[in-house]
Scaffold this active site. Sequence first.
Site, PDB file in Angstrom:
ATOM      1  N   GLU A   1      -1.346  -5.763   8.737  1.00  0.00           N
ATOM      2  CA  GLU A   1      -0.767  -5.190   9.646  1.00  0.00           C
ATOM      3  C   GLU A   1      -1.196  -5.307  11.047  1.00  0.00           C
ATOM      4  OE1 GLU A   1       0.105  -0.948   9.004  1.00  0.00           O
ATOM      5  OE2 GLU A   1       1.040  -1.205   7.002  1.00  0.00           O
TER       6      GLU A   1
ATOM      7  N   ASP B   1       0.686  -1.087  -0.098  1.00  0.00           N
ATOM      8  CA  ASP B   1       0.000  -0.122   0.005  1.00  0.00           C
ATOM      9  C   ASP B   1       0.764   1.244   0.025  1.00  0.00           C
ATOM     10  OD1 ASP B   1       0.873  -0.170   2.630  1.00  0.00           O
ATOM     11  OD2 ASP B   1      -1.048  -0.124   3.633  1.00  0.00           O
ATOM     12  N   SER B   2       2.076   1.055   0.163  1.00  0.00           N
ATOM     13  CA  SER B   2       2.907   2.155  -0.140  1.00  0.00           C
ATOM     14  C   SER B   2       2.915   2.849  -1.627  1.00  0.00           C
ATOM     15  CB  SER B   2       4.749   1.732  -0.031  1.00  0.00           C
ATOM     16  OG  SER B   2       4.671   0.408  -0.693  1.00  0.00           O
TER      17      SER B   2
ATOM     18  N   GLU C   1       9.450  -4.298  10.385  1.00  0.00           N
ATOM     19  CA  GLU C   1       9.852  -3.090  10.051  1.00  0.00           C
ATOM     20  C   GLU C   1      10.451  -2.063  10.970  1.00  0.00           C
ATOM     21  OE1 GLU C   1       8.254   0.616   7.377  1.00  0.00           O
ATOM     22  OE2 GLU C   1       6.973  -1.158   7.497  1.00  0.00           O
TER      23      GLU C   1
END
Length: 299
Positions: A120, A49-50, A187
């Site tokens: 996430e 989704d970046s 991350e």
Amino acid sequence: MSVHNSRKRLLAPDITAMKGQGPIVALTAYHAHTAAIADRYCDFLLVGDSLGMVMHGFETTVPVPLELMIMHGRAVVRGAKRALVVVDMPFGSYEESPSVAFRNAARVMKETDCGAVKIEGGRRMAETIRYLVERGIPVMAHIGLTPQSVNVIGGFKAQGRTTEQWAAIEEDARLVADAGAFAVVLEAITQPLAARITEAINIPTIGIGASESCDGQILVMEDMLGLSPQVPRFVKKFGKVGEAIEDAIQSYAEDVRSRAFPTPDHTYPMKAEAPKGRSRVSPSQVRATKKPKTLSSKG
């Protein structure tokens, strides 16, 4: 009689089996032509989704809609032939309940033909991960810095920089692994914590800013190519594509303004035409109009 097609594309269990077998290589991909190039070298490609920030100019990943992920997911699947394609579930598409998450994840997989989705969140998403996996949807988990939570955590901040934070992040990793995730992205966490998590769980850890201690690595393709103007600390620029693009555009603009482009080499020539007043006759038409020879007899 059923017919089974042999798939050469890697599947989620193939990635899980790479745990401890050597570093797993991954990149983000958003379109078919770059996916086709990365496919030659990567074990999986993430339609992250970046793309909302990298390709569409959003300040965060939060505004990205499900339809946008599906559109880019289709393109990447068409471009890649071997690598597993994982599609991010965007913000708001899975948090409400496991059943809503399943409905949207099933739509992503059906409409893109991807091999897995990514979600996430750690402990708060463990129940949802289990629900999806039990219903046939492979899930990659994502813990540590979770960009969709940027408005809650106060920005893109590294996690686990004090030992007091470690227990919660380690529990996140253990719970998503126990729930059935086939791999987990770590991350922006520190090396000692990444090493502890990688050693403690039986699924691969994929690092992005989480040190060499992970089972694999992933970066945003545009970041590592040098296309993004600003990149996080953990990014190494492996190319200068942004500079190359600017140089090419500058040269193009200069050639157009000076009329050095286009030249006759870049222009379509006219086709040869018959002289005026004469019709062009094809060889086949000539043959058709000739009278056939006849045999004459003497006397």
